[in-house]
Design an enzyme around this catalytic site. Structure first.
Site, short mmCIF file in Angstrom:
data_model
loop_
_atom_site.label_atom_id
_atom_site.label_comp_id
_atom_site.label_asym_id
_atom_site.label_seq_id
_atom_site.Cartn_x
_atom_site.Cartn_y
_atom_site.Cartn_z
N HIS A 1 0.82 -1.22 0.00
CA HIS A 1 0.00 0.00 0.00
C HIS A 1 0.85 1.27 0.00
O HIS A 1 0.35 2.36 -0.31
CB HIS A 1 -0.99 0.00 1.17
CG HIS A 1 -0.40 0.35 2.50
ND1 HIS A 1 -0.05 -0.61 3.43
CD2 HIS A 1 -0.11 1.54 3.06
CE1 HIS A 1 0.42 -0.02 4.52
NE2 HIS A 1 0.39 1.30 4.31
N ASP B 1 -0.77 -7.55 1.39
CA ASP B 1 -0.12 -6.23 1.45
C ASP B 1 1.39 -6.40 1.62
O ASP B 1 1.94 -6.24 2.71
CB ASP B 1 -0.71 -5.44 2.63
CG ASP B 1 -0.27 -3.98 2.63
OD1 ASP B 1 0.30 -3.53 1.61
OD2 ASP B 1 -0.49 -3.31 3.65
N SER C 1 4.21 2.28 8.18
CA SER C 1 3.80 1.26 7.21
C SER C 1 5.00 0.69 6.47
O SER C 1 5.92 1.41 6.08
CB SER C 1 2.83 1.86 6.21
OG SER C 1 1.61 2.18 6.81
#
Length: 835
Positions: free
Chosen positions: A638, A691, A785
């Site tokens: 992502h 992901d 992230s």
């Protein structure tokens, strides 16, 4: 017929005195010897001959005994020091070549000779004493004692040397001078740490200069490794009424302390009773250890073996005024700490603080940092803080202590050996009738927000906020009477403290129930690993053959065979027939050693050497990643999802920084551009499923102490429910907050997926891991992230359990974080990278 003989006699010849004139006689002999000997004389003669033979034999035996017979004794070395109270230290006593040094050394050695030879338990074994140094106070003499003793008598001699003070405070005659001796400290020397007393090779005498910073380093540093088989020492001195502050700014030795190590002593004699610390390995510059002496001398020694030599160390030292009084009376409010904090407190510290506030107020003391030596094997504190008649030592979380009135006494004591970082505390008055206005008052004195009471989480630290609470429908009442969240039931961790939350649990399909109630995957039974914790999964197992049919729950060796042990890779034990489970294990290594650190959640330099900071254009760090080889990184898909006006998928817009710690100091990191970005082809941006992304670097990395790859888990690698893992990154320090400058770390706990789905509306797939704390407060956040969820295994190897993926806000209650489960993508990673 006349017969002729050889001897003729003619009677006609003339005779003289009745003797024939031509008769010839031999020289006269002792008449007694010509007489017949008596039996007594014969016995005497034989006795003399035997005596001479026995004497010769004895001489021969003595010669053999002292010159040829093997010596059955061993050399025992002791070191120590003593105080000469009727002498004053002079500067020339620092120089072992000076006449003053030689004369006093001779006198002390003669005194030691007379004393030890006067001890029945020592005299038969005494060889010599050698003085090696002097320091002030009035004069302290440091010496080696050498003895020779049969092996069976060594322990007895050790005890005699340790237990008996040969001086007893009396004057002793030494040569032509009288010495008054006191304060004898002596003990058996570690054979590894024995250097011939007169050997001055690799020996340095250094004296601090004023307030300047002085430096020294190991031989060859920084251009070449330290030599093999050396015993180096640095004598550090300061002016009178000063102590020494020693700081190792660079420290890189072999990681096994038995081979190469540095020892620092609060003495000029390498005696264990005065050892401040022993170190080996590699320490980051941000965690260099700063040591303090109790006097104006310190001894640093370096010992190495014959192989694997490393760069060594660089050290700084300076003299600082000695704290004459660490005992104080403190009024109202304020702070206090162990001597010289944040440096390691010195040996033999003795401090007392009397805290006073105006009545009727009481006193609240808050220890923000508390890091003392751990208690010994008998749970006795060697260094301690005494407060409210209770001695506290070891490593403690931030804690609060309350007084019973308007006055409070706190004591700090340290012994003569190892020291530690110490403590820092503040105190203030408080109204005992209203200790926490508009907050909940914990029994331990802490104040917490009212909404934290009865939230099924131990916010106080002593569980006083969870006592006498009514459990809700979403909570479980423990056998202790406390409440805990239903989410923690049967997760393999005893949150209640009495294991009542782990009792009567029903295991899921494919799991077995341990005798202690814990549930583990059935395939872990009889795999020679105690996953249950009580060994019930290994009881009654007769099949010791680890080879089994292959499945998704087994580890596949390179030769195609499969073994039961799921987490077999790089665990230090060969399980595969071809040994492939221990191949390619140069990963998950943290070269730096990290001393105990307290306060904040800043990571140390090199603590997570696979952590990557990904910068997009000029926007700074917006995602993280993990190093998995010299050319490949792994991150979250992502991070590279295009937005309306921004092409995050363009590899040319990204820069990766490896070995970075502080975002304001980019020059210290390895900088690389990306060659390509490979997002998982089944990545679902709505669900964050699959992901994961691979990033190829434009050129290889150089692995260093701050850049290392993390181990990739195999498909069958198990990260059990309840296991604690670490997340790291430079993301927001709290929801809607600012980004961190220094790399942050947080410990989170893996939560059962079924429970996580209940909290997050059923959006957690089998390709995800859920972790955090239902109480909130600890979580990853925006900017983290793509970063690693690191799992530290029992052997110290670190595996990439997860990748920071998504969550409902940051650190919210009942909203744990969700991570990409890397083991599910092991074949995908191998297919694209060959790793």
């Amino acid at each position: 017929m006349k017969r002729e003989s050889g001897l003729s006699f003619d009677p006609k010849k003339d005779e003289i005195n009745g003797i024939p004139e031509e008769m010839e006689f031999l020289p006269a002999s002792d008449q007694k010897k010509l007489e017949k000997r008596s039996p007594k004389e014969t016995a005497l003669l034989v006795g003399l001959i035997l005596g001479a033979a026995l004497l010769s034999l004895m001489i021969g035996l003595l010669v053999w005994h002292f010159h040829f017979r093997p010596d059955n004794t061993i050399k025992k070395m002791y070191n120590g020091y003593l105080t000469i109270t009727n002498k004053q230290f002079t500067e020339d006593l620092e120089d072992f070549d000076s006449e003053a040094f030689k004369q006093l050394a001779t006198t002390v050695e003669q005194t030691l000779l007379e004393t030890y030879m006067g001890m029945d338990s020592v005299a038969p074994h005494y060889v010599r004493s050698t003085v090696t140094a002097f320091s002030e106070g009035s004069v302290i003499a440091y010496y080696w004692l050498e003895c020779r003793v049969p092996p069976e008598g060594a322990a007895e001699l050790d005890e005699a040397i340790r237990a008996v003070s040969p001086f007893s405070g009396k004057s002793r005659s030494g040569g032509t001078k009288s010495l008054r001796i006191s304060d004898l400290v002596v003990d058996s020397a570690d054979p590894r740490r024995v250097k011939p007393p007169k050997d001055h090779t690799c020996a340095f005498d250094l004296h601090a200069v004023g307030g300047e910073m002085n430096t020294f380093s190991s031989p060859g540093f920084p251009n070449e490794p330290y030599p093999a088989n050396v015993w180096c020492q640095w004598v550090l001195r300061a002016d009178p009424h000063h102590v020494i502050e020693l700081n190792f700014v660079t420290f890189d030795l072999e990681s096994v302390c038995h081979n190469d190590f540095v020892v620092v002593y609060d003495s000029l004699s390498p005696i264990e009773k005065r050892e401040i610390t022993q170190r080996c390995g590699l320490y980051p510059p941000t965690n260099a250890f700063k040591l303090m002496s109790s006097r104006n001398v310190m001894l640093v020694t370096l010992m190495t073996d014959d192989d694997e030599n490393y760069p060594g160390f660089k050290a700084e030292f300076r003299q600082v005024p000695k704290q004459r009084q660490c005992s104080k009376i403190l009024q109202g409010s304020g702070s206090f700490s162990s001597p010289y904090y944040p440096a390691y407190y010195p040996p033999r510290a003795d401090c007392t603080w009397v805290l006073k506030v105006d009545p009727p107020n009481h006193i609240k003391v808050m220890f923000n940092v508390f890091l003392l030596q751990n208690p010994d094997e008998n749970n006795v504190c060697k260094d301690y803080v005494e407060i409210n008649n209770r001695r506290i030592c070891g490593e403690q979380p931030p804690m609060v202590e309350l007084s019973n009135g308007s006055e409070m006494t706190i004591k700090f004591r340290s012994d003569a050996a190892e020291s530690c970082r110490g403590f820092s505390a503040t105190f203030e008055p408080y109204d005992a009738s209203k200790p926490c206005p508009e907050e909940f008052a914990c029994r331990n004195g802490r104040c917490i927000a009212l909404d934290l009471k009865c939230d099924a989480w131990n916010d106080c630290g002593d569980s006083s906020d969870e006592i006498n609470c009514k459990c809700t429908s979403n909570q479980f009442r423990c056998g202790t009477g406390l409440c805990t969240s239903n989410q923690w039931l049967c997760d393999g961790v005893s949150d209640c403290g009495d294991k009542s939350d782990e009792a009567n649990c029903e295991c899921e399909a494919g799991e077995m129930r341990c005798a202690n109630g814990k549930c583990i995957p059935e395939v872990q039974r009889c795999n020679l690993v105690n996953e249950c914790g009580d060994n019930s999964d290994e009881e009654g197992c007769s099949n010791t053959d680890m080879t089994v049919p292959c499945s998704e729950h087994t580890y596949t060796c390179k030769d195609g065979t499969c073994i039961r042990k799921k987490n077999a890779m790089c665990d230090g034990t060969h399980q595969c027939p071809d040994g492939s489970d221990e191949h390619d294990c140069n990963c998950g290594i943290r070269p730096y050693k990290h001393s105990r650190i307290v306060g904040g959640m800043d990571a140390e330099v090199g603590e997570w050497p696979w952590q990557v900071s990904l910068h997009f254009q000029d926007k700074g760090s917006i995602c993280g990643a993990s190093v998995i080889s010299t050319r490949w990184l792994v991150s979250a898909a992502h991070c590279f999802q295009d937005e309306r006006t921004i092409r995050f998928s363009d590899h040319t817009t990204w820069t990766a920084y490896m070995g970075l710690h502080d975002q304001h100091k980019l020059d210290g990191a390895q900088k690389r551009r990306l060659k390509r970005i490979i997002r998982h082809e089944n990545y679902n941006p709505q669900m964050f499923d699959n992901d994961i992304a691979l990033l190829e670097l434009d050129r290889p990395l150089s692995f260093t102490s701050v850049v290392q790859p993390i181990c990739l888990p195999e498909a069958a690698h198990d990260f059990p429910i309840g296991k604690n893992t670490w997340i790291t990154g430079w993301g927001m320090v709290h929801e809607d907050g600012g980004l961190a400058t220094v790399l942050q770390k947080a410990e989170v706990r893996i939560i059962r997926r079924r429970n996580c789905n209940d909290l997050l509306s059923g959006t957690v797939t089998t390709r995800m891991l859920c972790a955090g704390y239902l109480s909130g407060g600890i979580d990853a956040c925006q900017g983290d992230s793509g970063g690693p969820m690191s799992s530290v295994e029992e052997n110290g190897k670190v595996f990439l359990a997860g990748i920071v993926s998504w969550g409902d806000g940051c650190a919210r209650k009942n909203k744990p974080g969700v991570y990409t489960k890397v083991s599910k993508f092991r074949e995908w990673i191998k297919g694209h990278t060959g790793l």
